[in-house]
Motif scaffolding. Sequence first.
Motif, PDB file in Angstrom:
ATOM      1  N   ARG A 120       5.854  -5.467   9.151  1.00 47.94           N
ATOM      2  CA  ARG A 120       5.540  -4.843   7.865  1.00 47.94           C
ATOM      3  C   ARG A 120       6.551  -5.326   6.831  1.00 47.94           C
ATOM      4  N   CYS A 128       6.974  -4.434   3.837  1.00 51.06           N
ATOM      5  CA  CYS A 128       7.579  -3.395   3.000  1.00 51.06           C
ATOM      6  C   CYS A 128       8.790  -2.759   3.670  1.00 51.06           C
ATOM      7  N   GLY A 160       0.830  -1.203   0.000  1.00 53.28           N
ATOM      8  CA  GLY A 160       0.000   0.000   0.000  1.00 53.28           C
ATOM      9  C   GLY A 160       0.856   1.242   0.000  1.00 53.28           C
ATOM     10  N   CYS A 161       1.208   1.692   1.183  1.00 52.00           N
ATOM     11  CA  CYS A 161       1.924   2.964   1.330  1.00 52.00           C
ATOM     12  C   CYS A 161       3.431   2.837   1.121  1.00 52.00           C
ATOM     13  N   GLU A 162       3.978   1.655   1.294  1.00 56.00           N
ATOM     14  CA  GLU A 162       5.419   1.386   1.222  1.00 56.00           C
ATOM     15  C   GLU A 162       6.221   2.178   2.265  1.00 56.00           C
ATOM     16  N   HIS A 163       5.553   2.563   3.353  1.00 56.73           N
ATOM     17  CA  HIS A 163       6.208   3.265   4.455  1.00 56.73           C
ATOM     18  C   HIS A 163       5.907   2.604   5.793  1.00 56.73           C
ATOM     19  N   ASN A 179      -2.464   0.486  12.265  1.00 55.30           N
ATOM     20  CA  ASN A 179      -2.854   0.315  10.866  1.00 55.30           C
ATOM     21  C   ASN A 179      -3.835   1.403  10.466  1.00 55.30           C
ATOM     22  N   VAL A 201       2.986   2.174   7.196  1.00 59.33           N
ATOM     23  CA  VAL A 201       1.920   2.855   7.912  1.00 59.33           C
ATOM     24  C   VAL A 201       0.570   2.162   7.735  1.00 59.33           C
ATOM     25  N   CYS A 202       0.266   1.715   6.535  1.00 55.73           N
ATOM     26  CA  CYS A 202      -1.093   1.258   6.253  1.00 55.73           C
ATOM     27  C   CYS A 202      -1.389  -0.147   6.769  1.00 55.73           C
TER      28      CYS A 202
END
Length: 141
Positions: free
Chosen positions: A51, A53, A32-35, A116, A37-38
Amino acid sequence: MNGEAVDRDVEARRALSDFLREDLGLTGTHVGCEHGVCGACTVLVDGWSARACLLLAAQCDGAAVTTIEGLTPAAGLSPLQEAFRVCHGLQCGAHELLERNPAPSEAEIREAIGGNLCMCTGYVTIVRAIALAARGNRADG
């Protein structure tokens, strides 16, 4: 990976999410966000939510990685997955919560999923689904 040994050479900077999706074809792990966070890329690494990512595939050498594909029984959906289907909930991270606390309060559920971002359901159906699955885990149902 999902209970099976996987031996692959990976580029040092290859994200676990890319390795899972592109190299192993495990597309249940979303990006999703690639950070981080999501929560869309959440997997279990040695039983703890992580995570994908933010992790490098090489960092998982020797670890037990479980994706959504590894949580789905051959006979259909797990009780948690069925509760999410019934309640129209879309969320990552609930499996670890129920493994560690099979009867969480609503406040504990909200605390556990607080990391999330939910852009689909606004958390109401997520909390409802986790509570439904938790009730199914208890002998008093």
